[in-house]
Scaffold this motif. Sequence first.
Motif, mmCIF file in Angstrom:
data_model
loop_
_atom_site.group_PDB
_atom_site.id
_atom_site.type_symbol
_atom_site.label_atom_id
_atom_site.label_comp_id
_atom_site.label_asym_id
_atom_site.label_seq_id
_atom_site.Cartn_x
_atom_site.Cartn_y
_atom_site.Cartn_z
ATOM 1 N N UNK A 160 26.720 -38.812 -25.199
ATOM 2 C CA UNK A 160 26.709 -38.119 -26.494
ATOM 3 C C UNK A 160 25.904 -36.828 -26.405
ATOM 4 N N UNK A 161 24.771 -36.915 -25.719
ATOM 5 C CA UNK A 161 23.911 -35.736 -25.540
ATOM 6 C C UNK A 161 24.628 -34.655 -24.738
ATOM 7 N N UNK A 162 25.336 -35.074 -23.689
ATOM 8 C CA UNK A 162 26.049 -34.114 -22.846
ATOM 9 C C UNK A 162 27.237 -33.514 -23.588
ATOM 10 N N UNK A 163 27.949 -34.343 -24.367
ATOM 11 C CA UNK A 163 29.132 -33.865 -25.091
ATOM 12 C C UNK A 163 28.789 -32.759 -26.076
ATOM 13 N N UNK A 190 24.662 -40.410 -12.573
ATOM 14 C CA UNK A 190 24.825 -39.651 -11.329
ATOM 15 C C UNK A 190 24.473 -38.177 -11.524
ATOM 16 N N UNK A 191 24.566 -37.712 -12.752
ATOM 17 C CA UNK A 191 24.221 -36.334 -13.095
ATOM 18 C C UNK A 191 23.417 -36.320 -14.389
ATOM 19 N N UNK A 192 22.665 -35.248 -14.596
ATOM 20 C CA UNK A 192 21.917 -35.077 -15.843
ATOM 21 C C UNK A 192 22.826 -34.474 -16.910
ATOM 22 N N UNK A 193 22.439 -34.629 -18.166
ATOM 23 C CA UNK A 193 23.218 -34.067 -19.276
ATOM 24 C C UNK A 193 23.370 -32.564 -19.143
#
Length: 434
Positions: free
Chosen positions: A224-227, A296-299
């Motif tokens: 949600x944070x990344x989106x 595997x990756x940060x936001x």
Amino acid sequence: MGILRRLEKLVTNSLVMPNAMPVTETWRFSGWSKDQLIERIVELENASSNNSKKHQNVSNDTPVAKRPKAFDFSKYNTRFIALKFAYLGWNYNGLAIQREVTPLPTVEGILVDILLKCKLIGSRNIQDFKFSRCGRTDKGVSAMSQVVSLKVRSNLTDEEQSDPVNDARELQYVNILNQLLPDDIRVSAVCLRPPKGFDARYSCQHRHYKYLFNKQGLDLGKMEEAAAFFDGEHDFRNFCKLDGSKQITNYNRKILSAKILHVTGDIYCFDLIGTAFLWHQVRCMMATLFLVGQGLEESSLIADLLDMSKTPQKPIYDMADDLPLILYDCKFPEMEWLSANSNEYKAIKYNKIVTALNLHYQLKATVAQIFTNSLTLKPDPNVDFSNKIRINLGDGTGKVVTKYAKMAERQVMESAETVNEKYRKRKKGKSLKL
């Protein structure tokens, strides 16, 4: 020709004649006199001649069926309409008609075939009837509210078409098409009077996509944070498939909303609304969200890929699977959509078809679950899987790697400018050869 050879040929030909001597019967030619042989030859030749005349008389006397007159589309009135329809995409090679031969049909290819069969259009060339689509979907992708605009045959004059009072006398486009379309393609509504200058592609205000996924093994909060980084207008060249044939130079697209929403049970969706999208954009966006959700990756990966100063070229990565992607809705200016009367027999009949199709897939899903339960094995505690990583691609299988390479460390694809330039050179070279 010798008498014996001539007789052998006639016997062979007689096998296709009625009342002819059976193939298993043998003649003792050597025991026959010359007169007997000649008599038998004359008999067989007469029989052959009579049989030929009989067939000729039957052929001449049989009346030839009249050929149906060609349908002259130019003699009928036409009108410009919009159609709203839905389809399940996994049986089709995408929406748009394709020039090359593909193992699967396309949704538009089926639709055009049915329109021709119903004599609603007079040509297979979509340019002839002002055909336009709202949103092109790839192989395997479904749509719940796709829209096309086109010119079709009408029962009414131009003057009559403008008055809603005459709508009941118009061709029942929804019922006519649903009668012949496959069960997994359904027309839901028609607009008989689209706004002036309407075009299904260019009049669309925004497209609404949903990508379904199972939450297992994913951090929904991080996703949600990344989106949220997708909101607004950005350069999305790192989130699409670069295609030199399109010669795209502007990769800016505006996202109105990007959220992670609950659907049912363990199923969630990436809910995405935007004014327009690039080729494979949604699936690329979802692939990066999976990487963030798996830890595997940060936001911040999303922000970095949207920043051309940090990531001027697209890193190599696998996009998410096509099956869970849905073109959920297309937003247009206010339009008068007419659906089939829900109380009519035909409408009820076509609704039953959809209900039956739904039950069919529910039963398949249940059988698949029982199948899974019967084969599920307990993991062996002595087997170590810690050195393997399964990258989630939305298909349940994913991609297994021994070591995960961070996106910032990966090789990159050619720049959009290079891809365009290479295509122009190839095209120029082909034209020079011709």
